[in-house]
Write a protein that holds these residues in place. Structure first.
Motif, PDB file in Angstrom:
ATOM      1  N   ILE A  42      38.864  26.931  36.159  1.00  0.00           N
ATOM      2  CA  ILE A  42      37.276  26.840  35.971  1.00  0.00           C
ATOM      3  C   ILE A  42      37.349  25.760  34.486  1.00  0.00           C
ATOM      4  CG2 ILE A  42      35.178  27.824  35.236  1.00  0.00           C
ATOM      5  CD1 ILE A  42      36.280  30.388  36.802  1.00  0.00           C
ATOM      6  N   ASP A  43      36.502  24.652  34.635  1.00  0.00           N
ATOM      7  CA  ASP A  43      36.554  23.951  33.256  1.00  0.00           C
ATOM      8  C   ASP A  43      34.726  23.192  33.536  1.00  0.00           C
ATOM      9  OD1 ASP A  43      36.361  21.601  35.259  1.00  0.00           O
ATOM     10  OD2 ASP A  43      38.147  20.688  34.495  1.00  0.00           O
ATOM     11  N   PRO A  44      34.649  22.642  32.619  1.00  0.00           N
ATOM     12  CA  PRO A  44      33.026  22.077  32.634  1.00  0.00           C
ATOM     13  C   PRO A  44      32.999  21.225  34.010  1.00  0.00           C
ATOM     14  CG  PRO A  44      34.348  21.716  30.423  1.00  0.00           C
ATOM     15  CD  PRO A  44      35.337  22.219  31.356  1.00  0.00           C
ATOM     16  N   PHE A  45      33.756  20.919  34.491  1.00  0.00           N
ATOM     17  CA  PHE A  45      33.539  19.897  35.606  1.00  0.00           C
ATOM     18  C   PHE A  45      33.379  20.600  36.993  1.00  0.00           C
ATOM     19  CE2 PHE A  45      35.774  17.414  32.418  1.00  0.00           C
ATOM     20  CZ  PHE A  45      34.796  16.425  32.223  1.00  0.00           C
ATOM     21  N   GLY A  46      33.832  21.877  37.132  1.00  0.00           N
ATOM     22  CA  GLY A  46      33.643  22.588  38.450  1.00  0.00           C
ATOM     23  C   GLY A  46      34.779  24.053  38.528  1.00  0.00           C
ATOM     24  N   VAL A  47      34.445  24.366  39.718  1.00  0.00           N
ATOM     25  CA  VAL A  47      35.300  25.524  39.689  1.00  0.00           C
ATOM     26  C   VAL A  47      36.068  25.140  40.918  1.00  0.00           C
ATOM     27  CG1 VAL A  47      35.468  28.065  40.664  1.00  0.00           C
ATOM     28  CG2 VAL A  47      33.561  27.289  39.262  1.00  0.00           C
ATOM     29  N   PHE A  48      37.727  25.342  40.892  1.00  0.00           N
ATOM     30  CA  PHE A  48      38.321  24.947  41.815  1.00  0.00           C
ATOM     31  C   PHE A  48      39.234  26.123  42.264  1.00  0.00           C
ATOM     32  CE2 PHE A  48      37.482  21.702  38.573  1.00  0.00           C
ATOM     33  CZ  PHE A  48      37.141  20.912  39.238  1.00  0.00           C
ATOM     34  N   LYS A  49      39.137  26.274  43.651  1.00  0.00           N
ATOM     35  CA  LYS A  49      39.673  27.552  44.264  1.00  0.00           C
ATOM     36  C   LYS A  49      40.848  27.656  45.046  1.00  0.00           C
ATOM     37  CE  LYS A  49      34.755  28.836  44.762  1.00  0.00           C
ATOM     38  NZ  LYS A  49      33.634  29.333  45.613  1.00  0.00           N
ATOM     39  N   THR A  50      41.304  26.314  45.367  1.00  0.00           N
ATOM     40  CA  THR A  50      42.760  26.322  46.295  1.00  0.00           C
ATOM     41  C   THR A  50      43.570  25.328  45.054  1.00  0.00           C
ATOM     42  OG1 THR A  50      42.185  24.459  47.340  1.00  0.00           O
ATOM     43  CG2 THR A  50      41.368  26.163  48.161  1.00  0.00           C
ATOM     44  N   HIS A  51      44.896  25.576  45.729  1.00  0.00           N
ATOM     45  CA  HIS A  51      46.110  24.720  44.958  1.00  0.00           C
ATOM     46  C   HIS A  51      45.679  23.308  45.296  1.00  0.00           C
ATOM     47  CE1 HIS A  51      48.854  28.185  44.942  1.00  0.00           C
ATOM     48  NE2 HIS A  51      47.911  28.437  44.189  1.00  0.00           N
ATOM     49  N   GLU A  52      45.340  22.771  46.459  1.00  0.00           N
ATOM     50  CA  GLU A  52      44.934  21.495  46.849  1.00  0.00           C
ATOM     51  C   GLU A  52      43.673  20.996  45.669  1.00  0.00           C
ATOM     52  OE1 GLU A  52      45.644  17.910  48.864  1.00  0.00           O
ATOM     53  OE2 GLU A  52      46.870  19.770  48.981  1.00  0.00           O
ATOM     54  N   GLU A  53      42.527  21.804  45.750  1.00  0.00           N
ATOM     55  CA  GLU A  53      41.442  21.355  44.757  1.00  0.00           C
ATOM     56  C   GLU A  53      41.994  21.141  43.345  1.00  0.00           C
ATOM     57  OE1 GLU A  53      38.411  24.060  45.218  1.00  0.00           O
ATOM     58  OE2 GLU A  53      37.821  23.535  47.264  1.00  0.00           O
ATOM     59  N   VAL A  54      42.886  22.073  42.808  1.00  0.00           N
ATOM     60  CA  VAL A  54      43.254  22.139  41.461  1.00  0.00           C
ATOM     61  C   VAL A  54      44.030  20.938  41.221  1.00  0.00           C
ATOM     62  CG1 VAL A  54      44.765  23.074  39.883  1.00  0.00           C
ATOM     63  CG2 VAL A  54      43.178  24.481  41.118  1.00  0.00           C
ATOM     64  N   SER A  55      44.836  20.586  42.282  1.00  0.00           N
ATOM     65  CA  SER A  55      45.911  19.326  42.002  1.00  0.00           C
ATOM     66  C   SER A  55      45.018  18.105  42.046  1.00  0.00           C
ATOM     67  CB  SER A  55      46.890  19.258  43.056  1.00  0.00           C
ATOM     68  OG  SER A  55      47.868  18.182  43.002  1.00  0.00           O
ATOM     69  N   ASN A  56      44.070  18.039  42.898  1.00  0.00           N
ATOM     70  CA  ASN A  56      43.187  16.929  43.100  1.00  0.00           C
ATOM     71  C   ASN A  56      42.320  16.527  41.996  1.00  0.00           C
ATOM     72  OD1 ASN A  56      44.044  16.293  45.791  1.00  0.00           O
ATOM     73  ND2 ASN A  56      42.466  17.183  46.772  1.00  0.00           N
ATOM     74  N   ALA A  57      41.939  17.720  41.387  1.00  0.00           N
ATOM     75  CA  ALA A  57      41.118  17.742  40.060  1.00  0.00           C
ATOM     76  C   ALA A  57      41.975  17.026  38.791  1.00  0.00           C
ATOM     77  CB  ALA A  57      40.741  18.914  39.590  1.00  0.00           C
ATOM     78  N   ILE A  58      43.211  17.588  38.844  1.00  0.00           N
ATOM     79  CA  ILE A  58      44.110  17.089  38.012  1.00  0.00           C
ATOM     80  C   ILE A  58      44.479  15.591  37.928  1.00  0.00           C
ATOM     81  CG2 ILE A  58      46.703  17.173  37.017  1.00  0.00           C
ATOM     82  CD1 ILE A  58      46.366  20.331  37.676  1.00  0.00           C
ATOM     83  N   SER A  59      44.552  15.191  39.357  1.00  0.00           N
ATOM     84  CA  SER A  59      44.988  13.727  39.540  1.00  0.00           C
ATOM     85  C   SER A  59      43.783  12.877  38.781  1.00  0.00           C
ATOM     86  CB  SER A  59      44.884  13.253  41.142  1.00  0.00           C
ATOM     87  OG  SER A  59      45.782  13.922  41.708  1.00  0.00           O
ATOM     88  N   GLY A  60      42.662  13.304  38.868  1.00  0.00           N
ATOM     89  CA  GLY A  60      41.459  12.444  38.177  1.00  0.00           C
ATOM     90  C   GLY A  60      41.650  12.315  36.672  1.00  0.00           C
ATOM     91  N   LEU A  61      42.671  13.170  36.085  1.00  0.00           N
ATOM     92  CA  LEU A  61      42.751  13.154  34.761  1.00  0.00           C
ATOM     93  C   LEU A  61      43.617  12.504  34.275  1.00  0.00           C
ATOM     94  CD1 LEU A  61      42.615  17.149  34.098  1.00  0.00           C
ATOM     95  CD2 LEU A  61      40.915  15.750  33.714  1.00  0.00           C
ATOM     96  N   GLN A  62      44.781  12.067  34.971  1.00  0.00           N
ATOM     97  CA  GLN A  62      46.009  11.452  34.923  1.00  0.00           C
ATOM     98  C   GLN A  62      45.759  10.026  34.217  1.00  0.00           C
ATOM     99  OE1 GLN A  62      49.233  12.877  34.920  1.00  0.00           O
ATOM    100  NE2 GLN A  62      48.133  14.780  35.589  1.00  0.00           N
ATOM    101  N   GLN A  63      46.495   9.828  33.290  1.00  0.00           N
ATOM    102  CA  GLN A  63      46.273   8.055  32.535  1.00  0.00           C
ATOM    103  C   GLN A  63      47.697   7.854  32.271  1.00  0.00           C
ATOM    104  OE1 GLN A  63      43.156   7.212  30.345  1.00  0.00           O
ATOM    105  NE2 GLN A  63      42.005   8.851  30.616  1.00  0.00           N
ATOM    106  N   GLU A  64      48.151   6.827  32.797  1.00  0.00           N
ATOM    107  CA  GLU A  64      49.584   6.119  32.207  1.00  0.00           C
ATOM    108  C   GLU A  64      49.687   6.293  30.907  1.00  0.00           C
ATOM    109  OE1 GLU A  64      52.283   2.492  33.370  1.00  0.00           O
ATOM    110  OE2 GLU A  64      50.351   2.814  34.646  1.00  0.00           O
ATOM    111  N   GLY A  65      50.977   6.634  30.510  1.00  0.00           N
ATOM    112  CA  GLY A  65      51.282   6.584  29.354  1.00  0.00           C
ATOM    113  C   GLY A  65      50.770   7.917  28.511  1.00  0.00           C
ATOM    114  N   TRP A  66      49.904   8.584  28.979  1.00  0.00           N
ATOM    115  CA  TRP A  66      49.261   9.700  28.316  1.00  0.00           C
ATOM    116  C   TRP A  66      50.118  11.176  28.352  1.00  0.00           C
ATOM    117  CZ3 TRP A  66      43.397  10.294  27.220  1.00  0.00           C
ATOM    118  CH2 TRP A  66      42.789   9.079  26.696  1.00  0.00           C
TER     119      TRP A  66
END
Length: 128
Positions: A42-66
């Protein structure tokens, strides 16, 4: 009941091996290892209920070199006789070797040695 050392390890592995990983497949493997199947993120952008949903949400955060960095020690609380432990960790996210662009706080609950809930609170972007 999970020990404070185990809960600390889970929280740090969650930060680096799940949220810090650019690989969807690696994240899913680590989610299966560290999280219960019905865990929630659970974060400000939503509630993620499956491992797939969590991983997909993280994909949107990834920035090269960060990278993620720890900004505090892990604090663990586990009431005597309880099967649930709770921990928190302040973190930063930004370009390696620079001040974090984003900071926040993760709070997890651990049951049976795996994450049950992860709550993420975002602080600010530096310079704003």
């Amino acid at each position: 009941m999970a020990s404070a050392d185990l809960i600390t390890s889970i929280l740090k592995e969650n930060l680096y091996e799940i949220f810090g990983s650019p690989s969807h497949e690696d994240r899913l493997q680590n989610l299966a290892r560290l999280w219960n199947p019905d865990a929630l993120f659970i974060d400000p952008f939503g509630v993620f209920k499956t491992h797939e949903e969590v991983s997909n949400a993280i994909s949107g955060l990834q920035q090269e070199g960060w990278v993620f960095t720890e900004l505090s020690e892990v604090q663990v609380t586990s009431p005597p006789g309880s099967e649930i432990g709770v921990a928190r960790l302040r973190w930063g996210y930004g370009k390696a070797s620079q001040e974090p662009e984003l900071t926040g706080l993760d709070v997890i609950s651990v049951k049976d040695g795996k994450v049950e809930r992860l709550y993420t609170f975002l602080d600010s972007k530096s310079g704003n």
